[in-house]
Design an enzyme around this catalytic site. Structure first.
Site, PDB file in Angstrom:
ATOM      1  N   LYS B 108       0.810  -1.225   0.000  1.00  0.00           N
ATOM      2  CA  LYS B 108       0.000   0.000   0.000  1.00  0.00           C
ATOM      3  C   LYS B 108       0.843   1.275   0.000  1.00  0.00           C
ATOM      4  O   LYS B 108       0.435   2.306  -0.523  1.00  0.00           O
ATOM      5  CB  LYS B 108      -0.946   0.002   1.207  1.00  0.00           C
ATOM      6  CG  LYS B 108      -1.994  -1.089   1.172  1.00  0.00           C
ATOM      7  CD  LYS B 108      -3.033  -0.837   0.103  1.00  0.00           C
ATOM      8  CE  LYS B 108      -4.151  -1.868   0.138  1.00  0.00           C
ATOM      9  NZ  LYS B 108      -5.072  -1.721  -1.010  1.00  0.00           N
ATOM     10  N   GLU B 130      -9.661   5.996   3.329  1.00  0.00           N
ATOM     11  CA  GLU B 130     -10.511   4.937   3.881  1.00  0.00           C
ATOM     12  C   GLU B 130      -9.607   3.741   4.081  1.00  0.00           C
ATOM     13  O   GLU B 130      -8.585   3.623   3.422  1.00  0.00           O
ATOM     14  CB  GLU B 130     -11.643   4.593   2.913  1.00  0.00           C
ATOM     15  CG  GLU B 130     -11.303   3.575   1.816  1.00  0.00           C
ATOM     16  CD  GLU B 130     -10.254   4.044   0.810  1.00  0.00           C
ATOM     17  OE1 GLU B 130     -10.188   5.261   0.559  1.00  0.00           O
ATOM     18  OE2 GLU B 130      -9.492   3.194   0.296  1.00  0.00           O
ATOM     19  N   SER B 397       1.583  -9.714  -0.981  1.00  0.00           N
ATOM     20  CA  SER B 397       1.261  -8.285  -0.892  1.00  0.00           C
ATOM     21  C   SER B 397       1.504  -7.658   0.469  1.00  0.00           C
ATOM     22  O   SER B 397       1.676  -6.447   0.574  1.00  0.00           O
ATOM     23  CB  SER B 397      -0.195  -8.073  -1.292  1.00  0.00           C
ATOM     24  OG  SER B 397      -1.026  -8.856  -0.473  1.00  0.00           O
TER      25      SER B 397
END
Lengths: 267, 415
Positions: B108, B130, B397
């Protein structure tokens, strides 16, 4: 002639602004919605804005979202709402504009939905999450069917977009008075008059102001500068207040509240 | 060099989209994508698009982004040969693209660093985001702390419960976590609230969407910031194996790590791409979050894509043990890749993911995020059916440290 156009013509002659109450279809139930529309007409409301509940509204504030949620919890369906409007058309010719998310329109199909809406007796549609650039198809279908697609202008709208939107909107132009979501506020922002004057130079179409208009005093102020005043969250809050009271009491009290707003607007 | 070919071939892919009515202006991928948002935020999206287009062609911006990705995030992340997993499965050779090794423990941060640099370039004073699993929230709060900018993160109450550790991390990093109590109290509701906030604060606030979802330009912009995953992986696999991989496997919630891995390989038809969705507890409505494998085309959060909706367009409830995959929509570009048959999408249940989570820990000494565990679980099914000379790259990830409590609970441990 479309009922919205006809209404604004009448009001123009009377030199009075329109009062447009917003309620959610099916909150607390569809019978109450029907009675409220008739009660609002009796108290002098000019046009009804009817919210079609959606699970994930992004343009609406917490009051309207909660209202949508209540209606959906009871299992309200688009078909029931349209049936209610059909039935209502035997009793009233008040113009009704449906506010609906594009998520629903897309799912049902633009053409199919516009035709169903017209058949039921809706006069216009506002689709808050459908910007003018994305809606060629629906404008075409609506023009063929004499359903008005009412577009929005916000205080953040650039001059270039104002041009585009004023050319596209039908029936009236919805001016979002406060940057942000729907809901009652204590004061109206100063830029309203300024922006409305700017819009009036671009178009002759009536301008109705909504989002953040909640009191009689605000309605009076807005009624002096615009052709229409839209109140939503404040009315929904009244409905919430009488939700568990007998049906007649709810209709009477919410009707009175709208009556006062009508007087304010027309004052 | 691999990178040059990627560039030319990516262009081919975009030409392919063009023939299918690709509109760069509104960000359509075939019939997917678009900008379905209230008028209030349209000007902000236009401004963002313009600023982004300028920035991405500005060598100074790119140099700054590369600097922070290298010095702060710790890129490039390694392409690690998972030898014991490969041997256990006795099939294809498996590599992990180690996004879990990034600062903050997930992919991210690639996107949040990029978007904060962009926000600063646009003169914004505040950041909102969010978050579902909390990884995007932590990555946003981290980048906001490092650049000294105010940060508010919307998070569903249900997700706050499941990801209490990440809530605390965000607070430590100086962000305000705003609980969302509407709807299902998960990622979609946090997205609604963040969009609402933005409608009222758009002048001085930038909204950092954490995945390749939402209105244009987000799906394209977030993808671009995640391309670093696939570009590095491409270079690394060629260095190690002297050829391209046969399979790319990544989990898909909104789809940012997967599109980041897939995109640089799109024009290489021999590379198969498989996105793994959350199959949850089963096929019933509300039991899963398999948007591409069981959803229909609809509109959610500003774009046309596959969505889990009922026949009137109302969003259906979703479930996944992984908060990061617990979302009823998916990025429009994935919908497009599915429709043109370029990528395949499959689903993996909660149980299979938890099993893969443990297997990976035991065999490789790596605790993977529950999201990535879905990709590992699918690989555990696929690899044994493949020849030993086949190559698989899994996007790992994120790290599973954040999931330890949830998995412990599922396995009956009390911590």
């Amino acid at each position: 002639m479309n009922r919205i156009d006809k209404k604004f013509e009448e009001l123009k002659i009377k030199k009075k602004p329109a009062f447009i109450p917003f309620i959610t279809a099916g909150d607390p139930d569809i019978e109450t919605t029907e009675s409220l529309i008739l009660a609002f007409e009796k108290r002098g409301a000019d046009i009804i804005e009817l919210g079609i509940p959606f699970s994930d509204p992004i343009a609406d504030g917490p009051v309207i979202q909660a209202s949508y949620h209540r209606a959906l919890e009871k299992g309200i369906k688009v078909s029931q709402i349209l049936d209610m409007i059909s039935a209502l058309r035997r009793k009233t010719q008040i113009p009704i504009v449906g506010m609906i998310s594009y998520s629903i329109v897309y799912k049902l199909g633009s053409k199919a939905f516009v035709e169903m809406a017209l058949k039921a007796g809706l006069d216009g549609l506002t689709i808050p999450d459908l910007p003018v650039e994305e809606n060629e198809e629906i404008f075409e279908i609506a023009s063929k069917n004499d359903v008005k697609i009412v577009c929005f202008v916000a205080p953040t709208t650039t001059s270039q977009r104002m041009n585009l939107i004023t050319q596209k909107t039908q029936g009236f132009l919805y001016y979002i008075s406060v940057v942000g979501i729907t809901g009652a506020r204590d004061t109206l922002p100063d830029d309203i008059v300024q922006n409305i004057n700017k819009l009036k130079q671009l178009t002759d179409i009536p301008i109705a102001v909504g989002f953040g208009v909640s009191t009689v005093e605000q309605a009076r102020m807005v009624g002096k500068v615009a052709e229409g005043v839209i109140v939503g969250s404040a009315i929904i809050k009244e409905i919430e207040k009488y939700e568990h009271e007998p049906h007649e009491k709810l209709i009477e009290n919410v009707g009175n509240f709208v009556g006062e707003l009508v007087l304010g607007t027309k004052g | 060099m691999g990178i040059t070919t990627t560039k030319t071939k990516t262009f081919d892919y975009e030409r392919l989209s063009e023939t299918d009515s690709f509109s760069a202006k509104m960000g359509h991928f075939g019939r997917f994508g678009g900008k379905f948002v209230p008028e209030t935020i349209m000007p902000a999206l236009d401004q963002l698009e313009q600023a982004y287009n300028e920035a991405k062609n500005d060598p100074a911006f790119n140099a700054e982004l590369e600097y922070y990705l290298r010095e702060y995030v710790g890129r490039p992340s390694t392409l690690y040969y998972a030898e014991r997993l490969t041997k256990k499965l006795a099939g294809a050779k498996i590599y992990f693209k180690r996004e879990d090794l990034n600062h903050t423990g997930a992919h991210k941060i690639n996107n949040t660093i990029g978007q904060i640099l962009l926000a600063l370039r646009m003169g914004k004073k505040r950041i909102i985001a969010e978050t579902g699993a909390g990884q995007h929230g932590v990555a946003t709060a981290t980048a906001a702390a490092m650049f000294g900018i105010q940060c508010d993160v919307y998070m569903g109450e249900e997700d706050m419960r499941r990801q209490a550790l990440n809530v605390f991390r965000m607070k430590l990093l100086g962000a305000t976590v705003i609980p969302v109590v509407s709807g299902s109290k998960t990622l979609k509701d946090a997205t609604n609230e963040a969009l609402r906030d933005w409608m009222g604060s758009v002048k001085d606030t930038h909204y950092i969407i954490g995945s390749v979802v939402g209105p244009h330009p987000y799906p394209t912009m977030v993808r671009d910031f995640q391309l670093v995953i696939g570009r590095e992986a491409r270079k690394q696999i060629v260095e190690k194996e002297n050829r391209l991989p046969d399979y790319l496997i990544a989990c898909v919630g909104g789809g940012s790590n997967s599109i980041g891995l897939f995109h640089p390989f799109i024009a290489d038809k021999e590379v198969k791409m498989i996105g793994v969705e959350a199959g949850g507890l089963g096929n019933e409505i509300g039991q899963h979050a398999s948007t591409l494998t069981s959803g229909k085309i609809g509109v959610l959060h500003g774009s046309v894509s596959y969505v889990l909706q009922d026949d009137e367009g109302q969003t259906l409830p979703v479930h996944s043990i992984s908060a990061g995959l617990d979302y009823p929509g998916v990025g429009p570009e994935h919908s497009y890749l599915k429709d043109i048959g370029r990528a395949d999408y499959v689903s993996i249940t909660d149980e299979e993911a938890v099993n893969a989570f443990q297997e990976c820990a035991r065999l490789e000494g790596i605790i993977p995020a529950l999201e990535a565990s879905h990709a590992i679980a699918y690989t555990m099914k696929l690899a044994p059916t493949l020849d030993k000379n086949k190559l698989i790259i899994i996007c790992l990830s994120g790290s599973g440290d954040k999931d330890s409590f949830e998995v412990a609970k599922k396995l009956g441990y009390t911590i």
